[in-house]
Motif scaffolding. Structure first.
Motif, PDB file in Angstrom:
ATOM      1  N   PRO A  31      -5.539  30.520  -1.859  1.00 52.25           N
ATOM      2  CA  PRO A  31      -6.704  29.451  -1.982  1.00 52.25           C
ATOM      3  C   PRO A  31      -6.872  28.996  -3.299  1.00 52.25           C
ATOM      4  CG  PRO A  31      -7.212  31.118  -0.448  1.00 52.25           C
ATOM      5  CD  PRO A  31      -5.878  31.610  -1.257  1.00 52.25           C
ATOM      6  N   PHE A  32      -6.803  29.759  -4.286  1.00 56.36           N
ATOM      7  CA  PHE A  32      -7.480  29.601  -5.591  1.00 56.36           C
ATOM      8  C   PHE A  32      -6.404  28.325  -6.179  1.00 56.36           C
ATOM      9  CE2 PHE A  32      -9.045  34.017  -5.895  1.00 56.36           C
ATOM     10  CZ  PHE A  32     -10.339  33.686  -6.133  1.00 56.36           C
ATOM     11  N   THR A  73     -22.823  22.157 -17.069  1.00 59.92           N
ATOM     12  CA  THR A  73     -23.657  22.889 -17.967  1.00 59.92           C
ATOM     13  C   THR A  73     -24.845  23.647 -17.052  1.00 59.92           C
ATOM     14  OG1 THR A  73     -25.326  20.597 -17.955  1.00 59.92           O
ATOM     15  CG2 THR A  73     -23.622  20.813 -19.536  1.00 59.92           C
ATOM     16  N   ASP A  74     -25.173  23.317 -16.056  1.00 61.93           N
ATOM     17  CA  ASP A  74     -26.280  23.975 -15.287  1.00 61.93           C
ATOM     18  C   ASP A  74     -25.383  25.090 -14.529  1.00 61.93           C
ATOM     19  OD1 ASP A  74     -27.880  24.643 -12.904  1.00 61.93           O
ATOM     20  OD2 ASP A  74     -29.211  22.998 -13.568  1.00 61.93           O
ATOM     21  N   GLU A  75     -25.675  26.187 -14.735  1.00 67.43           N
ATOM     22  CA  GLU A  75     -25.011  27.462 -14.250  1.00 67.43           C
ATOM     23  C   GLU A  75     -25.156  27.730 -12.708  1.00 67.43           C
ATOM     24  OE1 GLU A  75     -25.907  30.764 -16.412  1.00 67.43           O
ATOM     25  OE2 GLU A  75     -24.896  30.340 -18.212  1.00 67.43           O
ATOM     26  N   GLU A  76     -26.314  27.423 -12.276  1.00 68.98           N
ATOM     27  CA  GLU A  76     -26.801  27.618 -10.901  1.00 68.98           C
ATOM     28  C   GLU A  76     -26.031  26.473 -10.061  1.00 68.98           C
ATOM     29  OE1 GLU A  76     -30.712  27.776  -8.013  1.00 68.98           O
ATOM     30  OE2 GLU A  76     -31.034  27.888 -10.243  1.00 68.98           O
ATOM     31  N   GLU A  77     -26.185  25.280 -10.698  1.00 63.11           N
ATOM     32  CA  GLU A  77     -25.396  24.318  -9.784  1.00 63.11           C
ATOM     33  C   GLU A  77     -23.892  24.542  -9.986  1.00 63.11           C
ATOM     34  OE1 GLU A  77     -24.652  19.615 -10.494  1.00 63.11           O
ATOM     35  OE2 GLU A  77     -26.293  20.308 -11.686  1.00 63.11           O
ATOM     36  N   ALA A  78     -23.453  25.186 -10.861  1.00 61.96           N
ATOM     37  CA  ALA A  78     -21.849  25.208 -10.982  1.00 61.96           C
ATOM     38  C   ALA A  78     -21.455  26.353 -10.025  1.00 61.96           C
ATOM     39  CB  ALA A  78     -21.638  25.345 -12.282  1.00 61.96           C
ATOM     40  N   ILE A  79     -22.340  27.424  -9.911  1.00 65.54           N
ATOM     41  CA  ILE A  79     -21.880  28.585  -9.216  1.00 65.54           C
ATOM     42  C   ILE A  79     -22.128  27.949  -7.587  1.00 65.54           C
ATOM     43  CG2 ILE A  79     -22.682  30.574  -8.302  1.00 65.54           C
ATOM     44  CD1 ILE A  79     -21.291  30.532 -11.066  1.00 65.54           C
ATOM     45  N   GLY A  80     -23.156  27.260  -7.269  1.00 65.69           N
ATOM     46  CA  GLY A  80     -23.110  26.757  -5.807  1.00 65.69           C
ATOM     47  C   GLY A  80     -22.126  25.761  -5.556  1.00 65.69           C
ATOM     48  N   ALA A  81     -21.415  24.987  -6.446  1.00 60.10           N
ATOM     49  CA  ALA A  81     -20.596  23.864  -6.102  1.00 60.10           C
ATOM     50  C   ALA A  81     -19.062  24.731  -6.126  1.00 60.10           C
ATOM     51  CB  ALA A  81     -20.595  22.810  -7.410  1.00 60.10           C
ATOM     52  N   LEU A  82     -19.049  25.601  -6.962  1.00 58.18           N
ATOM     53  CA  LEU A  82     -17.827  26.622  -6.630  1.00 58.18           C
ATOM     54  C   LEU A  82     -17.701  27.395  -5.555  1.00 58.18           C
ATOM     55  CD1 LEU A  82     -15.146  27.413  -7.915  1.00 58.18           C
ATOM     56  CD2 LEU A  82     -16.463  29.431  -9.164  1.00 58.18           C
ATOM     57  N   GLU A  83     -18.815  27.835  -4.968  1.00 58.46           N
ATOM     58  CA  GLU A  83     -18.706  28.345  -4.003  1.00 58.46           C
ATOM     59  C   GLU A  83     -18.506  27.564  -2.776  1.00 58.46           C
ATOM     60  OE1 GLU A  83     -21.973  31.109  -1.089  1.00 58.46           O
ATOM     61  OE2 GLU A  83     -22.424  30.807  -3.177  1.00 58.46           O
ATOM     62  N   HIS A  84     -19.243  26.568  -2.772  1.00 55.25           N
ATOM     63  CA  HIS A  84     -18.660  25.464  -1.706  1.00 55.25           C
ATOM     64  C   HIS A  84     -17.393  25.153  -1.579  1.00 55.25           C
ATOM     65  CE1 HIS A  84     -19.093  21.936   1.001  1.00 55.25           C
ATOM     66  NE2 HIS A  84     -18.534  21.206   0.202  1.00 55.25           N
ATOM     67  N   THR A  85     -16.697  25.100  -2.833  1.00 52.96           N
ATOM     68  CA  THR A  85     -15.234  24.377  -3.095  1.00 52.96           C
ATOM     69  C   THR A  85     -14.448  25.502  -2.519  1.00 52.96           C
ATOM     70  OG1 THR A  85     -15.944  23.232  -4.817  1.00 52.96           O
ATOM     71  CG2 THR A  85     -13.547  23.386  -4.416  1.00 52.96           C
ATOM     72  N   LEU A  86     -14.553  26.697  -2.741  1.00 47.82           N
ATOM     73  CA  LEU A  86     -13.941  27.856  -2.392  1.00 47.82           C
ATOM     74  C   LEU A  86     -13.870  27.991  -0.893  1.00 47.82           C
ATOM     75  CD1 LEU A  86     -14.548  30.393  -5.285  1.00 47.82           C
ATOM     76  CD2 LEU A  86     -12.175  29.589  -4.615  1.00 47.82           C
ATOM     77  N   ARG A  87     -15.166  28.050  -0.497  1.00 48.69           N
ATOM     78  CA  ARG A  87     -15.243  28.405   0.940  1.00 48.69           C
ATOM     79  C   ARG A  87     -14.345  27.135   1.899  1.00 48.69           C
ATOM     80  NH1 ARG A  87     -19.198  30.116   4.661  1.00 48.69           N
ATOM     81  NH2 ARG A  87     -20.490  30.877   2.917  1.00 48.69           N
ATOM     82  N   THR A  88     -14.631  25.914   1.223  1.00 45.10           N
ATOM     83  CA  THR A  88     -13.660  24.770   2.048  1.00 45.10           C
ATOM     84  C   THR A  88     -12.327  25.095   1.821  1.00 45.10           C
ATOM     85  OG1 THR A  88     -15.577  23.145   1.521  1.00 45.10           O
ATOM     86  CG2 THR A  88     -13.402  22.384   2.075  1.00 45.10           C
ATOM     87  N   ALA A  89     -11.732  25.377   0.771  1.00 46.67           N
ATOM     88  CA  ALA A  89     -10.341  25.809   0.597  1.00 46.67           C
ATOM     89  C   ALA A  89      -9.888  26.783   1.479  1.00 46.67           C
ATOM     90  CB  ALA A  89     -10.071  26.062  -0.893  1.00 46.67           C
ATOM     91  N   ILE A  90     -10.613  27.728   1.550  1.00 45.51           N
ATOM     92  CA  ILE A  90     -10.344  29.062   2.329  1.00 45.51           C
ATOM     93  C   ILE A  90     -10.364  28.688   3.797  1.00 45.51           C
ATOM     94  CG2 ILE A  90     -11.005  31.462   3.219  1.00 45.51           C
ATOM     95  CD1 ILE A  90     -11.698  31.622  -0.024  1.00 45.51           C
TER      96      ILE A  90
END
Length: 663
Positions: free
Chosen positions: A545-546, A258-275
């Protein structure tokens, strides 16, 4: 990245020259593994492997590989990105004291010995297709990764079960069935690819993503009348799921963010780790860069984790209407990558066409297969591994149909079918150039900008004729021909994976339903197939990576407003990218990876196409009704409407038939 193949005889005997047969099946996969060949033969079973060395280039990474305890023999095509983490877990559990090398194959075998096959696959993050022989239990297991990045065919050839990375390997067996499965042909003509679990040949199937096929003891001597699905059994052969997309979707629905800022930060971390995980290789590595959202984001996150400039690759075209190379170059300059651009002439692209039946092995009609192959060939001159931005559209809402489809149905759902057909006829009555002008004006006043709106409006009008609900509209949007009507000798088109049930939590979310349908059929059988065959045709490993399991699971937690907003898809990905690349370098209509096939069919390709589409030839072949094909062909030659997708589907089947029917 490699190629695998093998066979299991029906009664455990060795019929004829088993070494000769497995060698004949392994040799045709040399393009998937030019570095080495390996063969293992047991009583009634044989495994073959061609190696493209990526991790542990020494002989310690060679396959087929036998487990330390001697019980299991494995061949695998793919990469396990978290294998070092799995090694640490195995060491902590006391399962492994010493390692022979540092390959991910050895890690996987140790995991299977300790945790069992299914649990090891659930723990593994990677792309793979594998065959595992249990010498103690005399059990053959075939498995495929979660989303179908790596291919795996299986089926019957005479009295043997055969399997392999490509059909050309299976054709090396003297008992291979060379006939045409008319049910698969009908599905191909609808979707422009042959969807799992069928293949173009009767008795030969594709293993569905996220599943394990198991043969306990000897292979069944008979072929099932229909493809086996997960949960079904045929004699000693059974198929089960070790991973379910529906389960991941349901979990995401229960834990929506529900929290957009939290979601964007978590997605960025998840993508960075996968890559970061996918950047591990013992050979040169780079990235495809088109200048679009997905590839630009992958490249940006790679560059942030790279000690030097990332090698990036794009191809340009002489025709400016199809050339995205300047956009890619601008992004590359901004990110500071070591960028390579190759300009492709129309002659270069057309010269690929005669090789497509060999490259794809069965009919395949996504025309972006041509520039994809040229891009892979250009990249392979510099690197052995390339990361791509594939699957961003399916996971994060990038296709135009996701925001146009529900809107169209909302406006048309109240109409009786006859009235909808009338609207379709009226839409087609407006010339394509007029639709193009209206689309341009809509984009100028803030509406969604769409490439080739006239062609898309005419295709939509054609597809409105028999649509009764939103799911039907989706199926229509991804269909070209009515396969059952076009294929002779077929009364009814068979069910496909699109007929499987979706989680109930998606009932009120039409966009999420479309995305789920794309993920389980269009993504593995079109997009991932296209890239795998094009890349492996030049011995290039591609990574996505996706499709890291953590990224997939996270994407399911994003509500609709974090995927599509303000007439734009991939909202969440854009927020991450705009922190790294100026918005003006990215914002433009989604073009795809297009080439002017339609124009070529009216020009330099016309004699080739005319020869394949003559009524006499179609009649003699006996598979397709010539009348609707000729009608579309003549309309296309007149200039409107554009019949390219349907004609290309027929042409790719005819070209494939010419190459393979008598092999």
């Amino acid at each position: 990245m490699c190629g695998l193949t093998g066979l299991l005889d029906a009664d455990g005997s060795t019929f004829g020259d088993i070494r000769g047969r497995i060698a004949a099946m392994t040799g045709p996969l040399s393009h998937r593994g030019p570095d080495a060949e390996g063969i293992w033969i047991g009583e009634g079973v044989a495994l073959g492997h061609r190696r493209l060395a990526i991790l542990d280039l020494s002989a310690a990474g060679a396959q087929p590989m036998i487990s330390a305890c001697g019980r299991w023999i494995i061949v695998i095509n793919g990469e396990i990105y978290n294998h070092l983490d799995l090694r640490r877990e195995l060491e902590a559990a006391g399962a492994v004291l010493t390692w022979r090398g540092h390959s991910d194959t050895e890690t996987l075998l140790a995991g299977i010995a300790h945790w069992g096959l299914d649990e090891t696959l659930r723990r593994a993050t990677g792309m793979f297709a594998l065959a595992l022989w249990d010498r103690r239990e005399r059990r053959l297991s075939l498995a495929r990764d979660r989303m179908g990045e790596k291919p795996l065919y299986w089926g019957w050839a005479g009295r043997s079960i055969v399997f392999g990375s490509e059909l050309k390997a299976l054709r090396g067996h003297p008992g291979f069935p060379c006939g045409i499965c008319r049910a698969a042909l009908a599905q191909y003509l609808r979707f422009t690819y042959v969807p799992a679990p069928r293949s173009i040949h009767p008795g030969i199937f594709k293993l569905e993503p996220g599943t394990v096929l198991e043969v306990a003891g000897h292979a069944p001597a008979t072929v099932p009348s229909e493809p086996l699905r997960p949960g079904e059994q045929h004699g000693s052969l059974s198929i089960r799921r070790y991973w379910s997309l529906n389960d991941v979707i349901e979990m995401g629905c229960r834990t929506l963010l529900t929290d957009e800022e939290e979601a964007i930060g978590a997605l960025e971390h998840t993508l960075r780790t996968a890559i970061g995980r996918q950047m591990v290789a013992d050979v040169p590595l780079g990235a495809f860069l088109s200048g679009g959202i997905d590839s630009s984001l992958v490249t940006a996150l790679m560059q942030e984790q790279s000690p030097g400039p990332v090698k990036t690759f794009t191809i340009g075209f002489e025709n400016p209407a199809f050339n995205e190379a300047p956009h890619a170059a601008a992004v590359a300059r901004h990110l500071g990558t070591d960028h390579s651009e190759m300009t492709v002439t129309e002659q270069d692209a057309r010269e690929v066409i005669p090789h497509l039946p060999d490259l794809y092995d069965e009919p395949f009609a996504d025309s972006s297969q041509i520039p994809t192959f040229l891009l892979c060939r250009a990249a392979r001159a510099n690197v052995t591994v390339a990361l791509s931005g594939d699957a961003g559209d399916e996971l994060f809402g990038g296709y135009n149909r996701y925001f146009w489809g529900p809107r169209i149905w909302q406006r048309l759902s109240w109409m009786p079918p006859a009235l909808r057909r009338g609207v379709g006829a009226g839409t087609r009555a407006i010339p394509i150039p007029a639709w193009d002008r209206m689309g341009h004006m809509l984009g100028r006043v803030g509406g969604p900008r769409i490439m080739w709106p006239g062609d898309k409006a005419h295709r939509l009008a054609r597809r409105l004729r028999e649509v009764n609900n939103l799911d039907g509209l989706y199926r229509s949007l991804v269909s070209e021909w009515d396969g059952a009507a076009l294929v002779r000798g077929l009364q009814k088109e068979p069910r496909s994976l699109l007929d499987d049930s979706l989680p109930a939590c998606l009932d009120g979310d039409p966009v999420a339903r479309m995305m789920a349908q794309d993920m389980r059929s269009y993504l593995p059988d079109d997009i991932l197939c296209k890239v795998d065959r094009a890349a492996m045709g030049v011995s290039l490993e591609t990574r996505v990576p996706f499709l890291d399991p953590a990224v997939i699971a996270f994407s399911m937690r994003l509500p609709a407003r974090m995927r599509i907003r303000d007439n734009q898809g991939k909202w969440a990905l854009r927020q991450i990218l705009y922190r790294r690349v100026p918005r003006e370098l990215i914002e433009r209509p989604k073009a795809g990876f297009a080439i002017p096939i339609g124009d070529w069919l009216r020009g330099p390709l016309r004699p080739w196409a005319e020869d394949l589409l003559t009524p006499a030839r179609l009649e003699q072949d006996g598979f397709l009704d010539p009348r609707p094909i000729r009608k579309i062909w003549m309309e296309h030659q007149s200039g409107r409407p554009d019949g390219t997708p349907r004609l290309w589907a027929v042409l790719m089947f005819q070209a494939w038939l010419e190459r393979w029917r008598n092999v």
